[in-house]
Enzyme design. Sequence first.
Site, PDB file in Angstrom:
ATOM      1  N   GLU A  39      -3.339   8.097 -13.884  1.00 52.29           N
ATOM      2  CA  GLU A  39      -3.162   9.500 -13.546  1.00 52.29           C
ATOM      3  C   GLU A  39      -2.393  10.127 -14.711  1.00 52.29           C
ATOM      4  O   GLU A  39      -1.342   9.608 -15.105  1.00 52.29           O
ATOM      5  CB  GLU A  39      -2.360   9.635 -12.244  1.00 52.29           C
ATOM      6  CG  GLU A  39      -2.176  11.095 -11.892  1.00 52.29           C
ATOM      7  CD  GLU A  39      -1.476  11.339 -10.560  1.00 52.29           C
ATOM      8  OE1 GLU A  39      -1.083  10.368  -9.891  1.00 52.29           O
ATOM      9  OE2 GLU A  39      -1.323  12.531 -10.223  1.00 52.29           O
ATOM     10  N   ARG A 264       1.743  -6.267  -9.500  1.00 53.51           N
ATOM     11  CA  ARG A 264       2.294  -5.372 -10.522  1.00 53.51           C
ATOM     12  C   ARG A 264       3.209  -6.149 -11.429  1.00 53.51           C
ATOM     13  O   ARG A 264       3.859  -7.103 -11.002  1.00 53.51           O
ATOM     14  CB  ARG A 264       3.174  -4.306  -9.870  1.00 53.51           C
ATOM     15  CG  ARG A 264       2.494  -3.198  -9.205  1.00 53.51           C
ATOM     16  CD  ARG A 264       3.534  -2.289  -8.554  1.00 53.51           C
ATOM     17  NE  ARG A 264       3.896  -1.190  -9.426  1.00 53.51           N
ATOM     18  CZ  ARG A 264       3.135  -0.109  -9.594  1.00 53.51           C
ATOM     19  NH1 ARG A 264       1.979  -0.014  -8.976  1.00 53.51           N
ATOM     20  NH2 ARG A 264       3.509   0.873 -10.388  1.00 53.51           N
ATOM     21  N   LYS A 274       6.806   5.739 -12.709  1.00 51.88           N
ATOM     22  CA  LYS A 274       6.785   6.979 -13.488  1.00 51.88           C
ATOM     23  C   LYS A 274       7.772   7.997 -12.936  1.00 51.88           C
ATOM     24  O   LYS A 274       8.357   8.769 -13.679  1.00 51.88           O
ATOM     25  CB  LYS A 274       5.369   7.570 -13.491  1.00 51.88           C
ATOM     26  CG  LYS A 274       4.521   7.011 -14.623  1.00 51.88           C
ATOM     27  CD  LYS A 274       3.188   7.708 -14.726  1.00 51.88           C
ATOM     28  CE  LYS A 274       2.192   7.076 -13.796  1.00 51.88           C
ATOM     29  NZ  LYS A 274       0.822   7.566 -13.967  1.00 51.88           N
TER      30      LYS A 274
HETATM   31  P1  ATP Z   1       3.678   4.501 -11.251  1.00 55.12           P
HETATM   32  O1  ATP Z   1       4.011   3.879  -9.938  1.00 55.12           O
HETATM   33  O2  ATP Z   1       4.482   3.984 -12.395  1.00 55.12           O
HETATM   34  O3  ATP Z   1       3.621   5.983 -11.217  1.00 55.12           O
HETATM   35  P2  ATP Z   1       0.908   4.385 -10.948  1.00 55.12           P
HETATM   36  O4  ATP Z   1       0.279   3.187 -10.370  1.00 55.12           O
HETATM   37  O5  ATP Z   1       1.014   5.577 -10.082  1.00 55.12           O
HETATM   38  O6  ATP Z   1       2.258   3.965 -11.594  1.00 55.12           O
HETATM   39  P3  ATP Z   1      -1.303   5.110 -12.501  1.00 55.12           P
HETATM   40  O7  ATP Z   1      -1.378   6.064 -13.635  1.00 55.12           O
HETATM   41  O8  ATP Z   1      -1.988   5.474 -11.236  1.00 55.12           O
HETATM   42  O9  ATP Z   1       0.225   4.841 -12.259  1.00 55.12           O
HETATM   43  O10 ATP Z   1      -1.738   3.652 -12.964  1.00 55.12           O
HETATM   44  C1  ATP Z   1      -2.952   3.366 -13.597  1.00 55.12           C
HETATM   45  C2  ATP Z   1      -3.277   1.941 -13.369  1.00 55.12           C
HETATM   46  O11 ATP Z   1      -2.248   1.094 -13.871  1.00 55.12           O
HETATM   47  C3  ATP Z   1      -3.416   1.626 -11.901  1.00 55.12           C
HETATM   48  O12 ATP Z   1      -4.598   0.875 -11.716  1.00 55.12           O
HETATM   49  C4  ATP Z   1      -2.203   0.836 -11.570  1.00 55.12           C
HETATM   50  O13 ATP Z   1      -2.467  -0.096 -10.558  1.00 55.12           O
HETATM   51  C5  ATP Z   1      -1.870   0.164 -12.890  1.00 55.12           C
HETATM   52  N1  ATP Z   1      -0.432  -0.097 -12.970  1.00 55.12           N
HETATM   53  C6  ATP Z   1       0.565   0.798 -12.857  1.00 55.12           C
HETATM   54  N2  ATP Z   1       1.764   0.191 -12.919  1.00 55.12           N
HETATM   55  C7  ATP Z   1       1.522  -1.132 -13.079  1.00 55.12           C
HETATM   56  C8  ATP Z   1       2.345  -2.282 -13.197  1.00 55.12           C
HETATM   57  N3  ATP Z   1       3.684  -2.200 -13.183  1.00 55.12           N
HETATM   58  N4  ATP Z   1       1.737  -3.484 -13.352  1.00 55.12           N
HETATM   59  C9  ATP Z   1       0.408  -3.577 -13.389  1.00 55.12           C
HETATM   60  N5  ATP Z   1      -0.429  -2.535 -13.275  1.00 55.12           N
HETATM   61  C10 ATP Z   1       0.116  -1.313 -13.123  1.00 55.12           C
HETATM   62 MG    MG Z   2      -1.014   6.131  -9.194  1.00 54.28          MG
END
Ligand code: ATP
Ligand code: MG
Length: 546
Positions: A39, A264, A274
């Site tokens: 995102e 994760r 984030k």
């Molecule tokens: P955050 O919780 O940090 O905002 P998010 O999952 O909302 O992270 P996205 O931009 O939606 O952030 O993430 C894009 C992709 O990266 C998703 O498929 C998510 O599962 C993966 N991802 C995000 N954080 C991690 C992590 N700590 N380890 C592995 N994969 C991750």
């Molecule tokens: Mg997300």
Amino acid sequence: MTRRDAAENEPKDFIRQRIEQDIADQRLTGGVVTRFPPEPNGYLHIGHAKSICLNFGVAAEYGGTTYLRFDDTNPIKESEEYVEAIKEDVAWLGFNWTAVTHASDYFEELYKFALDLINKDKAYVCSLSGEEIRESRGTLTEPGKNSPYRDRSVAENLDLFARMRAGEFADGEHVLRAKIDMSSPNINMRDPVLYRIRHVTHQRTGSDWCIYPMYDYTHCICDALEGISHSLCTLEFEDHRPLYDWVIENANVNYHPPQIEFSRLGLEYTVMSKRLLHRLVDEHIVAGWDDPRMPTLAGLRRRGVPPAAIREFCRRIGVTKQDNRIEMNLLDFCVRKDLESTAPRGMGVLRPLRVTITNWQDHSLMLSGPWHAQNETLGVRELPFGGSLYIEQDDFSENPPKKWKRLAPGEMVRLRYAFIIRCDEVVKDADGQITELRCTYFPESRSGQDTSGLKPNGVIHWLSADHAIPAEIRDYGRLFTVPDPSAATFLDDINPNSLTVFDGFVEPAIINSKTRRFQFERQGYFCKDGGDAAVFNKTVSLREGF
Ligand code: ATP
Ligand code: MG
């Protein structure tokens, strides 16, 4: 990158095993197709790198396709700045996408699928407020209550949904909800919201839309439209999988991608959400998203971490279903391992102490030394010597402990790639601070042609004071004082001493080189901070535990 640099006989993780089984069973008509779906509401962090390495990695290994898909369904928090930063970071990590796509590319299709759901009486327009919806959703132990709008007719729902799209209603007046089961043990299945009204301009679709689809509805349909063969996501989406499957089965989508969850990445001494990273930036606890203390890819890059070290780190942590926090030492280890063979060695003095060579006569002398004792391909650089030098304050002791390997009154050390010197006199100011050492050098002790027979205590680094270039050298510590800062109290655990700045000096060849990453002999690995300014960020110490 085409192949994992892993040993061939390394056991495959459960996702690769699954892919190989799918290939063997000839289940993949379009080959391996993955996507990385960020995102654009912030910068990527090292947790994302795990997902990037996995999605791009498996596609490359099995000759497949990877989309970089921006999940841009929430325009309030998203921006083009983040889109561009994410592209830069993925490319920097060393991966090539087959195409960039956006959830917003599919807004029209998503709308049509929603009409299909309404026509099948699988979705309805609900006019409860957000709060009322939350209240009637029930809890883990109590079922939810049906919305009073749940039995609206298909015709009424079609009419209201069309008018939602046409902009007739204010934000929050209505939503479109899936009609599933308000008593499902899985709360995600209790008539989740599919669309909400938001009168905001979208960074790509402008004011074309005032209704935006929710993540759970959008993501699975985008996966299907792109023919994703393995939709890899993190474990928190496991509870959403029934909804993923429900949408695909109930909308008229003719392909059903499998969602597969993995754990994760968590890392010690930092935070990775984030939301929390935004707070560190917004509350000026760090200097920006690319502050070298941040776990963002932009921060790690600025700190000097090579992309190959991050890929190696992700390979070593592997892919499992166990959530855990990885030790920061593992990342540091991977960084060191990469820089050990690739970074030229030069000399930088962080806390300078002046040394005057009292028997020096020549104006200056050009010496030389290899950039790397083992890696000859890095070549040799010139090293100016003179009668006025800087050494490290730590490399002199007036009252040295036993077995002192550095300089002390009456003792000798070798200056790396230069001469042996002996300290004859310690000069102090009125406060008793040492301001200068007066030393003798031994002309016949020149490195490589030493006939002096002298036995110095050790070897230290140095710079010619007339040639040394002033540099700001920044040494970064952990951003947090505890290995597991919690979301609720993380600001209390900020390390107040995470940055130390030295007004030091470096040798001219380091400044003049196009290379960014260096080892300062005996000090650690450092990286030029952007452009050619004489500012250096410490990447990592030479050994663990520093
Ligand atoms: P955050 O919780 O940090 O905002 P998010 O999952 O909302 O992270 P996205 O931009 O939606 O952030 O993430 C894009 C992709 O990266 C998703 O498929 C998510 O599962 C993966 N991802 C995000 N954080 C991690 C992590 N700590 N380890 C592995 N994969 C991750
Ligand atoms: Mg997300």
